[in-house]
Write a protein that holds these residues in place. Structure first.
Motif, PDB file in Angstrom:
ATOM      1  N   PHE A 151       9.774 -44.030  -3.393  1.00  0.00           N
ATOM      2  CA  PHE A 151       9.016 -44.512  -2.239  1.00  0.00           C
ATOM      3  C   PHE A 151       8.613 -43.385  -1.287  1.00  0.00           C
ATOM      4  CE2 PHE A 151      11.447 -48.819  -2.441  1.00  0.00           C
ATOM      5  CZ  PHE A 151      10.769 -49.125  -3.608  1.00  0.00           C
ATOM      6  N   LYS A 152       9.017 -42.149  -1.567  1.00  0.00           N
ATOM      7  CA  LYS A 152       8.833 -41.059  -0.603  1.00  0.00           C
ATOM      8  C   LYS A 152       7.380 -40.812  -0.225  1.00  0.00           C
ATOM      9  CE  LYS A 152      12.952 -38.177  -1.168  1.00  0.00           C
ATOM     10  NZ  LYS A 152      13.480 -36.878  -1.667  1.00  0.00           N
ATOM     11  N   LYS A 203      -4.495 -34.130  -1.249  1.00  0.00           N
ATOM     12  CA  LYS A 203      -3.695 -34.157  -2.470  1.00  0.00           C
ATOM     13  C   LYS A 203      -2.595 -35.216  -2.424  1.00  0.00           C
ATOM     14  CE  LYS A 203      -4.393 -29.220  -3.379  1.00  0.00           C
ATOM     15  NZ  LYS A 203      -3.719 -27.903  -3.578  1.00  0.00           N
ATOM     16  N   ASN A 204      -2.268 -35.713  -1.240  1.00  0.00           N
ATOM     17  CA  ASN A 204      -1.185 -36.689  -1.117  1.00  0.00           C
ATOM     18  C   ASN A 204      -1.599 -38.102  -1.518  1.00  0.00           C
ATOM     19  OD1 ASN A 204       0.776 -34.875  -0.103  1.00  0.00           O
ATOM     20  ND2 ASN A 204      -0.135 -35.012   1.946  1.00  0.00           N
ATOM     21  N   MET A 205      -2.903 -38.370  -1.601  1.00  0.00           N
ATOM     22  CA  MET A 205      -3.360 -39.734  -1.846  1.00  0.00           C
ATOM     23  C   MET A 205      -2.843 -40.312  -3.164  1.00  0.00           C
ATOM     24  SD  MET A 205      -4.889 -41.012   0.699  1.00  0.00           S
ATOM     25  CE  MET A 205      -5.674 -42.421  -0.072  1.00  0.00           C
ATOM     26  N   PRO A 206      -2.936 -39.610  -4.304  1.00  0.00           N
ATOM     27  CA  PRO A 206      -2.430 -40.195  -5.556  1.00  0.00           C
ATOM     28  C   PRO A 206      -0.950 -40.549  -5.475  1.00  0.00           C
ATOM     29  CG  PRO A 206      -3.822 -38.292  -6.010  1.00  0.00           C
ATOM     30  CD  PRO A 206      -3.588 -38.306  -4.532  1.00  0.00           C
ATOM     31  N   ARG A 207      -0.155 -39.657  -4.881  1.00  0.00           N
ATOM     32  CA  ARG A 207       1.272 -39.935  -4.760  1.00  0.00           C
ATOM     33  C   ARG A 207       1.520 -41.137  -3.858  1.00  0.00           C
ATOM     34  NH1 ARG A 207       6.025 -35.959  -2.299  1.00  0.00           N
ATOM     35  NH2 ARG A 207       7.772 -37.307  -2.890  1.00  0.00           N
ATOM     36  N   CYS A 208       0.740 -41.247  -2.800  1.00  0.00           N
ATOM     37  CA  CYS A 208       0.884 -42.376  -1.881  1.00  0.00           C
ATOM     38  C   CYS A 208       0.593 -43.691  -2.590  1.00  0.00           C
ATOM     39  CB  CYS A 208      -0.036 -42.193  -0.677  1.00  0.00           C
ATOM     40  SG  CYS A 208       0.019 -43.555   0.512  1.00  0.00           S
ATOM     41  N   PHE A 209      -0.476 -43.730  -3.391  1.00  0.00           N
ATOM     42  CA  PHE A 209      -0.828 -44.960  -4.105  1.00  0.00           C
ATOM     43  C   PHE A 209       0.242 -45.328  -5.127  1.00  0.00           C
ATOM     44  CE2 PHE A 209      -5.400 -44.096  -2.889  1.00  0.00           C
ATOM     45  CZ  PHE A 209      -5.500 -45.207  -2.073  1.00  0.00           C
ATOM     46  N   ARG A 210       0.784 -44.332  -5.837  1.00  0.00           N
ATOM     47  CA  ARG A 210       1.849 -44.619  -6.805  1.00  0.00           C
ATOM     48  C   ARG A 210       3.078 -45.182  -6.100  1.00  0.00           C
ATOM     49  NH1 ARG A 210       0.262 -39.621  -9.060  1.00  0.00           N
ATOM     50  NH2 ARG A 210       2.051 -38.586  -8.063  1.00  0.00           N
ATOM     51  N   GLU A 261       2.408 -48.815  -5.055  1.00  0.00           N
ATOM     52  CA  GLU A 261       2.486 -49.745  -6.183  1.00  0.00           C
ATOM     53  C   GLU A 261       3.939 -50.069  -6.524  1.00  0.00           C
ATOM     54  OE1 GLU A 261       0.382 -47.797  -9.280  1.00  0.00           O
ATOM     55  OE2 GLU A 261      -1.615 -48.381  -8.563  1.00  0.00           O
ATOM     56  N   ARG A 262       4.775 -49.044  -6.553  1.00  0.00           N
ATOM     57  CA  ARG A 262       6.187 -49.260  -6.885  1.00  0.00           C
ATOM     58  C   ARG A 262       6.893 -50.048  -5.787  1.00  0.00           C
ATOM     59  NH1 ARG A 262       7.001 -42.956  -8.774  1.00  0.00           N
ATOM     60  NH2 ARG A 262       6.069 -43.172 -10.861  1.00  0.00           N
ATOM     61  N   PHE A 263       6.581 -49.712  -4.549  1.00  0.00           N
ATOM     62  CA  PHE A 263       7.195 -50.408  -3.426  1.00  0.00           C
ATOM     63  C   PHE A 263       6.858 -51.899  -3.458  1.00  0.00           C
ATOM     64  CE2 PHE A 263       6.915 -51.923   1.010  1.00  0.00           C
ATOM     65  CZ  PHE A 263       8.217 -51.695   1.421  1.00  0.00           C
ATOM     66  N   LEU A 264       5.582 -52.220  -3.680  1.00  0.00           N
ATOM     67  CA  LEU A 264       5.164 -53.623  -3.704  1.00  0.00           C
ATOM     68  C   LEU A 264       5.767 -54.361  -4.890  1.00  0.00           C
ATOM     69  CD1 LEU A 264       1.397 -53.321  -2.676  1.00  0.00           C
ATOM     70  CD2 LEU A 264       3.312 -54.098  -1.279  1.00  0.00           C
ATOM     71  N   LEU A 265       5.857 -53.701  -6.046  1.00  0.00           N
ATOM     72  CA  LEU A 265       6.442 -54.339  -7.222  1.00  0.00           C
ATOM     73  C   LEU A 265       7.882 -54.753  -6.955  1.00  0.00           C
ATOM     74  CD1 LEU A 265       6.480 -55.116 -10.240  1.00  0.00           C
ATOM     75  CD2 LEU A 265       7.147 -52.748 -10.744  1.00  0.00           C
ATOM     76  N   VAL A 266       8.643 -53.866  -6.336  1.00  0.00           N
ATOM     77  CA  VAL A 266      10.052 -54.149  -6.073  1.00  0.00           C
ATOM     78  C   VAL A 266      10.214 -55.141  -4.923  1.00  0.00           C
ATOM     79  CG1 VAL A 266      12.236 -53.139  -5.308  1.00  0.00           C
ATOM     80  CG2 VAL A 266      10.828 -51.936  -6.995  1.00  0.00           C
TER      81      VAL A 266
END
Length: 681
Positions: A293-294, A302-309, A312-317
């Motif tokens: 979630f970091k 450059k932070n945008m792809p990491r933010c979206f990933r 997605e993980r945060f919402l899934l959990v």
């Protein structure tokens, strides 16, 4: 937010004296599913991989981006995070009613492997604690088909009353609270609903630790910890956000089949606020989870792809274990709002101080600024940033002056309700003390115990008086402390502190009255329009509330009050008197002690005397009246002194919290009006 979750075909109103709304039925259906899902809630983000090569079972979690040879532990429960005023209590009561424990096991009997093996579906055979199943007087060793509710001390009476009034057959409802509470775990296990407080659990745990191993001691294990509950509900669970407090540690040691965190504000300012609550529920792999979630919040470039990933993980959990409805949501089928509450209007009254008040205020502000500049010049940037508590303390006299009431003209060195004299002071270094370990916020009117630990005055008084006593264990070291022996804390290093103490005198108090005169004018207008209308007045300062008690009586207003140092019985009486006594039209409330969880829909006006550094406190205050059960239009009035620290605080909060805070304040400030005291004309 699981808005598409289907509503159970079962009659969820059966057994209730009230009728659930559609969104409440959805929340109950969702929760019952989480309590009965075969693999537990962790199965929503774990799946078993096909075994085509014969290497053994493997499990994969896309939310955590990891593979494990072990299946996830059976965990049942989650988060119920309905917005304040949407009926979290009645939702919880409906869950208790609609999903009872299997009847094959009797409450008060010993947990054994045979009992679990022969139990109908519901009781797990997995031992959720470190003790062996079947050992008497051990953690989770006694069955209970009941529900343990853990809440703040101010909500114990409300929970008991709600259970008895909202359930047609509530069964045995027992408040486990006070010095004379029944500590027999077998007796506790036989109740349907047991209501206790976080402070009581911490006190029991500390008492057990003191008596552990002593001959003849009955405290081998705390009573609530001895029971294997069918369900535990932690109300206002955001108070568990720190794993270091005794209250959190005591709660996490409890054993239950289903564990729920119920709060309208699961996070305050940091995603990590969720971690201790997840630990209580039993969620695994939290280090990996929060590492995934970091990237949240890091947008741009450059932070945008990491933010979206990370999103997605945060919402899934989180979608798998949390449900939330808010008042501005609409029903998908009808297009109507979930809650059609009466209209709420907000306005800010900007107040101009009199010439005499402005002169006194400027003197206080000048001294604080001199302290700030001197500290800035003496320390490098890194050391200076660690001394923000000393700076915050210098801001308190300015805030007290704006709030109203008597303020010492030498207030640069003391708060208005602090005893005079260096012998009653505790000098602390700001870089060694960062926040109150009870409320986890910056210190407000800090007090030191005899053992040298520091808390907010209202926080430590609330914990100790929760035991209906003036003495009790220190929440950190468990040494016996006495409220009468608490000392004022001064955050300053020796050099700066000595310079500030030079030239001190015992100048008489100066009384700031402009804000009270505006408040009094508003209350008189309300009394003319509706003599029985009730109002809530919130302040963060005990001295302001005490001064208001004296002034309101002089002008013919009857009031009740609620503060952190009141016992549960005194709190309950004050609430009953305000609700049932028509001539009592004003309730004076501490922002910390009275803004959380209490239902005060008898009132429809809220006066907030000072802006709060934590905006969630203001939201909680408004939520006391603008909630389910309110039948009148609601007005929120904020009183702000012009050209003062209060205006600067509002601008700071806008910058810090962005659009979310600005959206709350935008409509307010647009309707603001300027008021100047008649003495200044």
């Amino acid at each position: 937010e699981n808005l598409g979750h289907p509503v159970s075909s079962k009659n969820l109103n059966d057994g209730l004296t009230v009728e659930l709304r559609n969104f409440q039925e959805q929340a109950v259906s969702w929760a019952i599913e989480r309590e009965n899902v075969p693999g537990g809630i962790q199965s929503f983000w774990w799946s078993k991989l096909p075994n085509k090569v014969g290497i053994g079972d493997l499990y994969y979690s896309p939310g955590l981006d990891m593979i494990s040879p072990k299946p996830p532990k059976l965990v049942r429960g989650g988060f119920i995070c309905e917005q304040m005023g949407l009926g979290k209590t009645v939702i919880s009561l409906s869950i208790i009613l609609q999903n009872p424990a299997p009847s094959t096991l009797q409450s008060g009997t010993l947990v054994t492997e045979d009992a679990l093996d022969t139990a109908s579906n519901g009781w797990s055979s997995t031992d959720n604690c470190a003790q062996k199943i079947g050992e008497s007087n051990k953690c989770g060793s006694i069955f209970s088909r009941g529900t343990l509710v853990v809440c703040n001390v101010s909500l114990v009476g409300q929970w008991v009353d709600e259970a008895k009034s909202k359930l047609k057959d509530p069964g045995l409802v027992y408040p486990y609270y006070g010095q004379n509470r029944n500590r027999d775990p077998i007796k506790l296990a036989q109740n349907s609903i047991i209501v206790t407080t976080y402070a009581v659990l911490a006190s029991d745990m500390q008492r057990y630790e003191r008596n552990k191993g002593k001959a003849g001691s009955k405290w081998d294990i705390p009573p609530c910890e001895s029971v294997r509950w069918w369900r535990i509900i932690c109300d206002e669970s955001h108070c568990l956000r720190s794993s270091q407090t005794k209250q959190t540690q005591a709660v996490k040691r409890l054993v239950a089949e289903n564990k729920w965190c119920v709060t309208g504000t699961p996070m305050n300012t940091n995603l990590s606020d969720l971690r201790s609550q997840m630990e209580f529920i039993g969620i695994e792999n939290l280090n990996r989870m929060f590492d995934c979630f970091k990237g949240l919040g890091k947008t741009g470039g450059k932070n945008m792809p990491r933010c979206f990933r990370a999103l997605e993980r945060f919402l899934l959990v989180m979608r798998s274990m949390m449900i939330r409805h808010s008042m501005n949501q609409t029903n998908i089928s009808s297009g109507r709002e979930l809650m059609e509450l009466p209209k709420k209007t907000e306005r800010t009254i900007k107040i101009t101080l009199t010439k005499e008040e402005r002169k006194a205020y400027n003197t206080i502000e000048k001294s604080a600024m001199e302290f700030y500049r001197r500290l800035r010049m003496q320390e490098d940037e890194r050391v200076f940033n660690r001394k923000y508590l000393a700076i915050l303390q210098k801001m308190i006299p300015m805030r007290l002056a704006c709030a109203g009431g008597p303020v010492s003209q030498n207030a640069t060195q003391k708060c208005a309700d602090i005893d005079k004299g260096d012998k009653d002071r505790f000098h602390a270094k700001p870089d060694e003390h960062t926040e109150c370990s009870i409320c986890l916020n910056d210190f407000d009117d800090a007090r030191a115990t005899a053992c040298g630990h520091i808390y907010c005055k209202e926080c430590i008084e609330g914990v100790i008086t929760a035991m209906d006593s003036s003495t009790g264990p220190c929440p950190i070291c468990r040494r016996e402390i006495n409220l009468e022996m608490l000392r004022q804390v001064t955050f300053a290093d020796n050099e700066v502190g000595d310079e500030e103490n030079e030239g001190r005198d015992d100048s008489p108090d100066f009384v700031f009255k402009s804000k009270f005169e505006v408040l009094l004018r508003e209350l008189r207008l309300i009394r003319v329009e509706d003599p029985e209308a009730k109002s809530l007045i919130f302040s963060q300062f005990k001295t302001t509330l005490k001064w208001l008690q004296t002034e309101l009586v002089k002008h013919g207003f009857q009031f009740r009050t609620l503060s952190g140092d009141m016992t549960m019985k005194a709190r309950a009486k004050a609430l009953r008197d305000f609700q049932a006594d028509p001539p009592t039209t004003v309730f004076l409330l501490s922002m910390r002690a009275g803004a959380v969880g209490i239902n005060l829909t008898q009132a429809n006006r809220v006066f907030i005397l000072e802006p709060a550094i934590n905006p969630a406190l203001e939201t909680q205050a408004v939520g006391r009246v603008h909630r389910l059960g309110q039948t009148k239009s609601v007005e929120i009035v904020r009183l702000v002194v012009k050209e003062s620290i209060e205006e600067r605080m509002i601008h700071f909060l806008k910058d810090r919290y962005g659009k979310e805070y600005s959206a709350v304040k935008k409509s307010t400030l647009s309707e603001s009006s300027d008021v100047q005291s008649t003495k200044n004309s």
